[in-house]
Design an enzyme around this catalytic site. Structure first.
Site, PDB file in Angstrom:
ATOM      1  N   GLN A  97       5.631   4.675  -7.050  1.00 21.87           N
ATOM      2  CA  GLN A  97       6.396   4.383  -5.844  1.00 21.87           C
ATOM      3  C   GLN A  97       6.405   5.588  -4.911  1.00 21.87           C
ATOM      4  O   GLN A  97       7.236   6.481  -5.028  1.00 21.87           O
ATOM      5  CB  GLN A  97       7.822   3.961  -6.189  1.00 21.87           C
ATOM      6  CG  GLN A  97       8.544   3.456  -4.963  1.00 21.87           C
ATOM      7  CD  GLN A  97       9.801   2.701  -5.310  1.00 21.87           C
ATOM      8  OE1 GLN A  97      10.188   2.543  -6.450  1.00 21.87           O
ATOM      9  NE2 GLN A  97      10.466   2.226  -4.277  1.00 21.87           N
ATOM     10  N   PHE A  98       5.463   5.580  -3.952  1.00 18.05           N
ATOM     11  CA  PHE A  98       5.367   6.690  -3.010  1.00 18.05           C
ATOM     12  C   PHE A  98       6.602   6.807  -2.131  1.00 18.05           C
ATOM     13  O   PHE A  98       6.913   7.878  -1.627  1.00 18.05           O
ATOM     14  CB  PHE A  98       4.104   6.576  -2.146  1.00 18.05           C
ATOM     15  CG  PHE A  98       4.198   5.585  -1.028  1.00 18.05           C
ATOM     16  CD1 PHE A  98       4.603   5.981   0.239  1.00 18.05           C
ATOM     17  CD2 PHE A  98       3.881   4.254  -1.237  1.00 18.05           C
ATOM     18  CE1 PHE A  98       4.690   5.066   1.274  1.00 18.05           C
ATOM     19  CE2 PHE A  98       3.964   3.339  -0.206  1.00 18.05           C
ATOM     20  CZ  PHE A  98       4.369   3.744   1.052  1.00 18.05           C
ATOM     21  N   THR A  99       7.360   5.726  -1.992  1.00 22.35           N
ATOM     22  CA  THR A  99       8.526   5.767  -1.102  1.00 22.35           C
ATOM     23  C   THR A  99       9.639   6.670  -1.630  1.00 22.35           C
ATOM     24  O   THR A  99      10.584   6.952  -0.898  1.00 22.35           O
ATOM     25  CB  THR A  99       9.083   4.351  -0.850  1.00 22.35           C
ATOM     26  OG1 THR A  99       9.471   3.768  -2.086  1.00 22.35           O
ATOM     27  CG2 THR A  99       8.046   3.476  -0.163  1.00 22.35           C
TER      28      THR A  99
END
Length: 164
Positions: A97-99
Site C-alpha cells: 500500500q503505497f498510500t
C-alpha cells in the site's frame, strides 16, 4: 528519516478481491499487514520487518481474544498481549500500500513523493512475504498494483504502526 512502514491489524479474518476474484484470504485470527515502501528501503529492512511481524506480541496469552490481562473486563491488547504469530501459528495477510506515504499537510490533495516506485517497491514487498514464509509463516497476499477490495474484521479493534 523515512522508513519501511507497516500498518498491522489483528483480525479474525481478512480477504482481498481483485476483479471479482478472491486472491487472498485468511479465515482465522491473524494479522492483516499493509506495507509501504519508500525510496531508501532495502532487502535488509524487508527482512527486519518480516522478523518483527512474525515475532511481535499482539495476541493475548490464551489466543481467544477476550482477555487483555488488565482485570477491568475490557477486551483489547494491554498487558495480556503476550503471544506472536510465531507462537500461535497465526496467518498473515500482506498487502502492498503505497498510500501509507501520502502527505496531505499542504493543500487538499496528498502527494506520494515519499512512496517508492513500483519497480523498487514490488520486490521489497515480495521479500517481506518470502522472509515470512522462510520463518514458517502462512502468508496470503493481495496483488501488487491492482485495484484491491480488502475486507477484514479488526479484532479488538487493534491496530499498530511499525517502522523499520
Amino acid at each position: 528519516m523515512v522508513r519501511m512502514r507497516a500498518v498491522v491489524q489483528r483480525v479474525s479474518g481478512a480477504s482481498v478481491v481483485v476483479d471479482g476474484e478472491t486472491v487472498g484470504e485468511i479465515r482465522e485470527r491473524g494479522l492483516c499487514v499493509l506495507v509501504g515502501v519508500t525510496h531508501d528501503d532495502t532487502k535488509e529492512k524487508a527482512e527486519r520487518l518480516a522478523r518483527k511481524l512474525w515475532t511481535v506480541r499482539l495476541f493475548d496469552g490464551d489466543g481467544d481474544g477476550d482477555d487483555d490481562g488488565g482485570g477491568d473486563g475490557a477486551a483489547g491488547p494491554g498487558p495480556g498481549a503476550e503471544k506472536s504469530c510465531s507462537d500461535l501459528g497465526a496467518p498473515l495477510m500482506v498487502i502492498s500500500q503505497f498510500t501509507l506515504y501520502g502527505d496531505a499537510r499542504k493543500g487538499r490533495r496528498p502527494t506520494w513523493n515519499a512512496a517508492a516506485p513500483g519497480e523498487l517497491a514490488e520486490p521489497l514487498v515480495d521479500e517481506v512475504v518470502a522472509r515470512l514464509r522462510s520463518l514458517g509463516a502462512r502468508v496470503e497476499t493481495g496483488r501488487f498494483g491492482a485495484d484491491m477490495k480488502v475486507s477484514l474484521t479488526n479484532d479488538g479493534p487493534f491496530t499498530v504502526l511499525l517502522d523499520v
